[in-house]
Design a protein around this motif. Structure first.
Motif, mmCIF file in Angstrom:
data_model
loop_
_atom_site.group_PDB
_atom_site.id
_atom_site.type_symbol
_atom_site.label_atom_id
_atom_site.label_comp_id
_atom_site.label_asym_id
_atom_site.label_seq_id
_atom_site.Cartn_x
_atom_site.Cartn_y
_atom_site.Cartn_z
ATOM 1 N N ALA A 59 0.845 -1.202 0.000
ATOM 2 C CA ALA A 59 0.000 0.000 0.000
ATOM 3 C C ALA A 59 0.874 1.244 0.000
ATOM 4 N N PHE A 60 0.462 2.228 -0.753
ATOM 5 C CA PHE A 60 1.169 3.502 -0.767
ATOM 6 C C PHE A 60 0.162 4.601 -0.463
ATOM 7 N N THR A 61 0.196 5.099 0.770
ATOM 8 C CA THR A 61 -0.724 6.163 1.202
ATOM 9 C C THR A 61 0.101 7.375 1.589
ATOM 10 N N GLN A 62 -0.561 8.413 2.096
ATOM 11 C CA GLN A 62 0.197 9.620 2.471
ATOM 12 C C GLN A 62 1.203 9.330 3.573
ATOM 13 N N ASP A 63 0.983 8.269 4.374
ATOM 14 C CA ASP A 63 1.947 7.909 5.422
ATOM 15 C C ASP A 63 3.291 7.495 4.818
ATOM 16 N N ALA A 64 3.237 6.929 3.601
ATOM 17 C CA ALA A 64 4.477 6.481 2.954
ATOM 18 C C ALA A 64 5.352 7.661 2.545
ATOM 19 N N LEU A 65 4.781 8.868 2.544
ATOM 20 C CA LEU A 65 5.561 10.055 2.178
ATOM 21 C C LEU A 65 6.288 10.642 3.385
ATOM 22 N N LYS A 66 5.948 10.158 4.590
ATOM 23 C CA LYS A 66 6.493 10.778 5.805
ATOM 24 C C LYS A 66 7.895 10.290 6.134
ATOM 25 N N GLY A 67 8.687 11.189 6.694
ATOM 26 C CA GLY A 67 10.015 10.814 7.189
ATOM 27 C C GLY A 67 11.150 11.069 6.213
ATOM 28 N N HIS A 68 10.833 11.488 4.996
ATOM 29 C CA HIS A 68 11.897 11.778 4.026
ATOM 30 C C HIS A 68 11.346 12.680 2.933
ATOM 31 N N TRP A 69 12.242 13.298 2.199
ATOM 32 C CA TRP A 69 11.829 14.129 1.059
ATOM 33 C C TRP A 69 11.548 13.221 -0.127
ATOM 34 N N SER A 70 10.577 13.597 -0.953
ATOM 35 C CA SER A 70 10.270 12.806 -2.155
ATOM 36 C C SER A 70 10.082 13.722 -3.353
ATOM 37 N N LEU A 71 10.578 13.257 -4.494
ATOM 38 C CA LEU A 71 10.362 13.937 -5.769
ATOM 39 C C LEU A 71 9.494 13.012 -6.615
ATOM 40 N N ALA A 72 8.357 13.509 -7.099
ATOM 41 C CA ALA A 72 7.445 12.637 -7.851
ATOM 42 C C ALA A 72 7.248 13.134 -9.275
ATOM 43 N N PHE A 73 7.321 12.184 -10.213
ATOM 44 C CA PHE A 73 7.016 12.476 -11.610
ATOM 45 C C PHE A 73 5.865 11.571 -12.038
ATOM 46 N N PHE A 74 4.975 12.119 -12.864
ATOM 47 C CA PHE A 74 3.780 11.387 -13.289
ATOM 48 C C PHE A 74 3.900 11.050 -14.772
ATOM 49 N N GLY A 75 3.840 9.770 -15.102
ATOM 50 C CA GLY A 75 4.001 9.365 -16.503
ATOM 51 C C GLY A 75 3.463 7.970 -16.724
ATOM 52 N N TYR A 76 3.975 7.281 -17.740
ATOM 53 C CA TYR A 76 3.513 5.916 -18.023
ATOM 54 C C TYR A 76 4.566 5.191 -18.847
ATOM 55 N N THR A 77 4.557 3.866 -18.764
ATOM 56 C CA THR A 77 5.665 3.114 -19.373
ATOM 57 C C THR A 77 5.571 3.028 -20.901
ATOM 58 N N HIS A 78 4.396 3.292 -21.482
ATOM 59 C CA HIS A 78 4.296 3.296 -22.950
ATOM 60 C C HIS A 78 4.843 4.588 -23.547
ATOM 61 N N CYS A 79 5.361 5.457 -22.713
ATOM 62 C CA CYS A 79 5.847 6.770 -23.133
ATOM 63 C C CYS A 79 7.356 6.660 -23.356
ATOM 64 N N PRO A 80 7.817 6.709 -24.613
ATOM 65 C CA PRO A 80 9.229 6.391 -24.871
ATOM 66 C C PRO A 80 10.173 7.589 -24.778
ATOM 67 N N ASP A 81 9.621 8.805 -24.736
ATOM 68 C CA ASP A 81 10.473 9.994 -24.845
ATOM 69 C C ASP A 81 10.508 10.794 -23.536
ATOM 70 N N VAL A 82 9.388 11.412 -23.192
ATOM 71 C CA VAL A 82 9.336 12.316 -22.031
ATOM 72 C C VAL A 82 9.655 11.594 -20.712
ATOM 73 N N CYS A 83 9.081 10.393 -20.532
ATOM 74 C CA CYS A 83 9.215 9.734 -19.227
ATOM 75 C C CYS A 83 10.628 9.221 -18.966
ATOM 76 N N PRO A 84 11.256 8.506 -19.928
ATOM 77 C CA PRO A 84 12.661 8.134 -19.683
ATOM 78 C C PRO A 84 13.560 9.363 -19.528
ATOM 79 N N ASN A 85 13.239 10.440 -20.247
ATOM 80 C CA ASN A 85 14.002 11.693 -20.093
ATOM 81 C C ASN A 85 13.932 12.176 -18.659
ATOM 82 N N ALA A 86 12.699 12.231 -18.129
ATOM 83 C CA ALA A 86 12.488 12.784 -16.788
ATOM 84 C C ALA A 86 13.144 11.894 -15.730
ATOM 85 N N LEU A 87 12.997 10.578 -15.878
ATOM 86 C CA LEU A 87 13.577 9.693 -14.870
ATOM 87 C C LEU A 87 15.106 9.702 -14.951
ATOM 88 N N GLY A 88 15.643 9.786 -16.169
ATOM 89 C CA GLY A 88 17.100 9.914 -16.331
ATOM 90 C C GLY A 88 17.593 11.218 -15.711
#
Lengths: 210, 142
Positions: A59-88
């Motif tokens: 489970a991933f709820t708001q509690d999983a965000l506690k205790g550390h800093w997090s950077l989140a990007f929203f995308g999908y695995t069928h996306c060959p350009d923008v998403c690998p760019n952002a994760l790289g």
């Protein structure tokens, strides 16, 4: 008599200034950081409940965000350009922070294509970039509970192969603070050096404000 | 006209028409992004330069390694990234167009046999005048 008058007058002027300085030093919050590209939320935004799943199937709820800093990007695995760019790019942010001996924020890749992206799909996908990256998916309704609070937009668009589809999605990167609150936004274009510097400035300001 | 002569003339026409057009097109920096395991789609990038006096129109790309290759453009407007299909790309005389990360790219379904950094993949670019050019793209990480 004259001498006392001058002293009193000087004191009358100086005392309020000293008092103001003392107030600023003791109770005043530190000045917000000078940022190169990030947008800081002041105050940070507390999140309403949401319930998603990470790439381990946990489970991933708001509690999983506690205790550390997090950077989140929203995308999908069928996306060959923008998403690998952002994760790289986020991998480079981590390398820059690592080289400075800084504790690393956690990187979250939230799939906005829950129909095709299962926890298993995401496990292989995010692990390729960095073993610490976390893939997140879930039911569409729960996903929207999170994205709507963050101003993240996504929606299907025609295209892709066969009867497939594409997904339009916000390209922003969201920063959560260790309380699990929405703290800042990094809009495009993304530059790893700038994001690393802004992250450190926000983190130092946050810690000094506690 | 006798059959061999007709064949000869046809070949001569093709020889004169084909290579002249092809020589005007230069393709360089072709590469394919190594994708995470299981990623269903791959992206390819390259630059095409039209050295000719007339516009050239790139109408499609094919490859023996992929079921199909689509030409796409990523557009980011108001913070939202959108991928859109391109039916063709026109190259004005003297112009170079580059497919590059975050902009135009080739999108291909990942082949069953995964491609890894160091692999070489043949791509064929097709133009509106019937001309086509082959190029080898190296698979690599950015």
């Amino acid at each position: 008599m004259m001498k006392i008058n001058v002293t009193t007058r000087v004191a009358r002027r100086i005392i309020p200034v000293l008092a103001a300085l003392w107030l600023l030093a003791s109770c005043g919050a530190p000045q917000p950081p000078q940022l190169e590209g990030a947008t800081l939320l002041q105050p940070d935004r507390r999140l309403a409940e949401f319930s998603l799943v990470d790439h381990h199937g946990e489970a991933f709820t708001q509690d999983a965000l506690k205790g550390h800093w997090s950077l989140a990007f929203f995308g999908y695995t069928h996306c060959p350009d923008v998403c690998p760019n952002a994760l790289g790019m986020l991998k480079r942010v981590q390398s820059l922070l690592e080289a400075r001996g800084e504790p690393l924020p956690r990187v979250l890749f939230v799939s906005v294509d829950p129909e095709r992206d299962t926890p298993q799909t995401l496990a292989a996908y995010v692990g390729y970039f960095h073993p610490s990256f976390v893939g997140i998916t879930g039911q569409d309704a729960q996903l929207q509970r999170l994205t709507r609070q963050l101003g993240i937009l996504y929606g299907r668009a025609p295209g892709g192969e066969g009867d497939g589809y594409l997904v339009d999605h916000s390209a922003a990167i969201i920063l959560f603070n260790p309380e699990g609150h929405y703290q800042a936004l990094f809009n495009v274009p993304h530059d790893p050096q700038r994001i690393a510097r802004d992250f450190l400035a926000i983190r130092d300001w946050y810690e000094a404000s506690r | 006209m006798k059959q061999p002569l007709r064949h000869f003339l046809l070949l001569l026409c093709l020889a004169l028409a084909g290579p002249v057009a092809a020589a005007d097109i230069e393709i360089h920096d072709a590469w394919i992004r190594e994708a995470p395991p299981g990623a269903p789609m791959l992206a390819g990038y390259l630059c095409v330069l039209n050295r000719g006096q007339t516009p050239a129109t790139l109408t499609g790309v094919t490859s023996p390694r992929f079921a199909h290759v689509m030409m796409h453009r990523t557009e980011t407007r108001d913070g939202v990234a959108r991928m859109r299909h391109l039916a063709e790309v026109t190259l004005d005389p003297g112009r170079q167009e580059c497919f590059a990360p975050g902009g135009m790219h080739l999108m291909m379904p990942a082949p069953e046999q995964p491609l890894r950094a160091g692999d070489q993949v043949e791509l064929t670019l097709h133009f509106a005048d019937g001309d086509s050019r082959r190029v080898v793209a190296a698979v690599r990480t950015p």
